[in-house]
Design a protein around this motif. Sequence first.
Motif, short mmCIF file in Angstrom:
data_model
loop_
_atom_site.label_atom_id
_atom_site.label_comp_id
_atom_site.label_asym_id
_atom_site.label_seq_id
_atom_site.Cartn_x
_atom_site.Cartn_y
_atom_site.Cartn_z
N GLN A 110 -18.09 -0.66 8.40
CA GLN A 110 -18.13 -1.71 7.38
C GLN A 110 -17.00 -2.73 7.59
OE1 GLN A 110 -17.11 -0.71 3.25
NE2 GLN A 110 -19.24 -1.15 2.77
N ALA A 111 -15.81 -2.23 7.84
CA ALA A 111 -14.67 -3.12 8.05
C ALA A 111 -14.90 -4.01 9.27
CB ALA A 111 -13.38 -2.31 8.21
N PHE B 65 -7.94 -10.03 8.06
CA PHE B 65 -7.81 -8.70 8.67
C PHE B 65 -7.62 -7.59 7.65
CE2 PHE B 65 -3.15 -7.76 8.68
CZ PHE B 65 -2.63 -9.00 8.35
N VAL B 66 -7.94 -6.37 8.13
CA VAL B 66 -7.83 -5.16 7.31
C VAL B 66 -6.85 -4.21 7.99
CG1 VAL B 66 -9.04 -3.05 6.60
CG2 VAL B 66 -10.20 -5.26 6.48
N VAL B 67 -6.03 -3.55 7.19
CA VAL B 67 -5.17 -2.49 7.71
C VAL B 67 -5.53 -1.20 7.00
CG1 VAL B 67 -2.79 -1.65 7.95
CG2 VAL B 67 -3.28 -4.11 8.17
N MET B 68 -5.87 -0.16 7.75
CA MET B 68 -6.12 1.15 7.15
C MET B 68 -5.16 2.19 7.70
SD MET B 68 -10.08 1.58 8.52
CE MET B 68 -10.74 0.31 7.46
N PRO B 69 -4.76 3.16 6.86
CA PRO B 69 -3.69 4.08 7.25
C PRO B 69 -4.10 5.08 8.32
CG PRO B 69 -4.58 4.70 5.11
CD PRO B 69 -5.24 3.41 5.48
N SER B 70 -5.42 5.31 8.46
CA SER B 70 -5.92 6.25 9.47
C SER B 70 -7.44 6.11 9.51
CB SER B 70 -5.53 7.69 9.12
OG SER B 70 -6.03 7.99 7.83
N TYR B 71 -8.07 6.92 10.33
CA TYR B 71 -9.53 6.88 10.42
C TYR B 71 -10.12 7.85 9.41
CZ TYR B 71 -14.21 7.73 12.25
OH TYR B 71 -15.57 7.89 12.38
N LYS B 72 -11.06 7.38 8.60
CA LYS B 72 -11.67 8.25 7.59
C LYS B 72 -13.06 8.69 8.06
CE LYS B 72 -12.47 7.77 2.65
NZ LYS B 72 -12.40 6.72 1.63
N TYR C 277 -11.28 -2.53 -1.14
CA TYR C 277 -9.92 -2.23 -0.68
C TYR C 277 -8.94 -2.12 -1.85
CZ TYR C 277 -12.01 -2.89 3.80
OH TYR C 277 -12.83 -2.73 4.87
N PRO D 79 6.50 -4.71 10.16
CA PRO D 79 5.52 -3.62 10.17
C PRO D 79 5.19 -3.22 11.61
CG PRO D 79 4.73 -5.49 8.84
CD PRO D 79 5.93 -5.96 9.62
N SER E 286 -5.78 1.16 1.77
CA SER E 286 -6.00 0.15 2.81
C SER E 286 -5.83 -1.23 2.19
CB SER E 286 -7.42 0.25 3.36
OG SER E 286 -7.63 1.51 3.95
N PHE E 287 -5.55 -2.25 3.02
CA PHE E 287 -5.44 -3.60 2.47
C PHE E 287 -6.06 -4.66 3.36
CE2 PHE E 287 -1.79 -5.62 4.74
CZ PHE E 287 -1.24 -4.52 5.37
N ILE F 277 5.01 -1.02 2.80
CA ILE F 277 3.78 -0.51 3.43
C ILE F 277 3.95 0.97 3.74
CG2 ILE F 277 2.26 -0.75 5.44
CD1 ILE F 277 2.90 -3.73 5.49
N TYR F 278 3.32 1.81 2.94
CA TYR F 278 3.34 3.27 3.12
C TYR F 278 4.75 3.85 3.16
CZ TYR F 278 -1.36 2.05 4.76
OH TYR F 278 -2.62 1.52 4.87
N VAL G 223 0.83 -1.21 0.00
CA VAL G 223 0.00 0.00 0.00
C VAL G 223 0.86 1.25 0.00
CG1 VAL G 223 -2.26 -0.63 0.98
CG2 VAL G 223 -0.28 -0.46 2.49
N GLN H 30 -16.90 3.82 6.98
CA GLN H 30 -15.77 2.99 6.52
C GLN H 30 -15.32 2.04 7.64
OE1 GLN H 30 -11.85 4.37 6.61
NE2 GLN H 30 -11.26 3.56 4.61
N PHE I 254 2.42 -2.62 12.98
CA PHE I 254 1.27 -3.28 13.60
C PHE I 254 1.62 -4.68 14.11
CE2 PHE I 254 0.69 -3.79 8.96
CZ PHE I 254 0.56 -5.16 8.83
#
Lengths: 235, 235
Positions: free
Chosen positions: B163-164, B149-156, A168, B129, A148-149, B105-106, A143, B160, B131
Amino acid sequence: MKGKLIGIGVGPGDPELMTLKAVRAIEQADVIAVPVKCQGEKSVAFEIVKGACSIKDQTILPVIFSMSREKQERIQSRKEAVAAVKKELEQGHQVAMIALGDIGIYSTFMYVKKELEKEFSTEMIPGIPSFCAGASKALISIVEGRESFVVMPSYKNASQLGQALEQYHTVIVMKAGRKINEIYKILKEKGYLGSTSVIANCGMPSEYIGRILPEQEYGYFTTLIIKQPEKMEIR
Amino acid sequence: MKGKLIGIGVGPGDPELMTLKAVRAIEQADVIAVPVKCQGEKSVAFEIVKGACSIKDQTILPVIFSMSREKQERIQSRKEAVAAVKKELEQGHQVAMIALGDIGIYSTFMYVKKELEKEFSTEMIPGIPSFCAGASKALISIVEGRESFVVMPSYKNASQLGQALEQYHTVIVMKAGRKINEIYKILKEKGYLGSTSVIANCGMPSEYIGRILPEQEYGYFTTLIIKQPEKMEIR
């Protein structure tokens, strides 16, 4: 004095991808607990350890985690594994239990930890997850920016994969080998073929890193990294 | 002879969580490219490197990746960063460009790689990583068995995240610090408070690992690991 239980991720295969901390903890341990599926099985994780660590006086303790279809057999083998580790801890030994990849991602260590953490001091040492190593080998990012992933342990069905792809930026499917032809059809239909990387048997002689090809067999340890088609980074 | 570009993930903070491969590549490099947000800024990634590697004759090359709100400024700084790295590669130097966590990753390395990989030999070395390190510190698993699992870079936004949480067993929200009170409300409403771990400022003196508490400030580098409530592993 009671012993300490240390769960250690040894990374995806290359001994050089072990962390300094993992190497030190294993070299300082009294006992190395090595999870295997059955008696006498060779452990990939322990082969990695031998490639990076100096193994001298440590006791090697194989602990069996049965993959039998009989639930009772699986439960019984876990109980015996926990008991074997516990016995060492009660004697005051430092027990390093190893696992492929990261210790927090699909590792058998968690069964042992859950049973013993209340009684014994516990530590976890993370390792490189296989999907991170796979992306690096394929020279792609997982990413970037605000993406997101999702990571899934295997392929379940078309709707689960389709939903993840819609929601995603990157979808990682581990152990995709057995269902690869089914997945191929979905990716073709949805236009993802050009943005999918296959990482199969990473670090082994049969290693394959590249595009997903039709009617190929890639083996059990196959990871797919599927990115949105507009991110055509694939080589 | 042309130089080689090597992107290296140095892990989440503890120098001991660097891999043997990362240490070797940095020690053998001619140039260590260190991404910073502005001239003179101290690099956390380079502090980690200094904690584990022997830095002797390597040239330290700070490369600026502006975080300015002006898009033109960001683009211009990237161009200059790429040009600076390219100049070293053209002189036949091995350039190790470092990044926090995993390189895929980012990481800012991907901008440089995209511009230079056609012309120069390129390698990526994965890192732990943040996390994964966070879950290990909190003594929890990220996933077990057949979980995803899901990884998101921040809270949107709430939808969103909601749903995850509905679709995946574990949701990891990175850089959650600024929106922590908003997230707290959602988790409380949905019954996830008891199964959420906060990992803030991991490895720093202000480190906090524990439950999510109301009306607290945790700083920018805060990761949340949110698990399904039935998996009450939290301590």
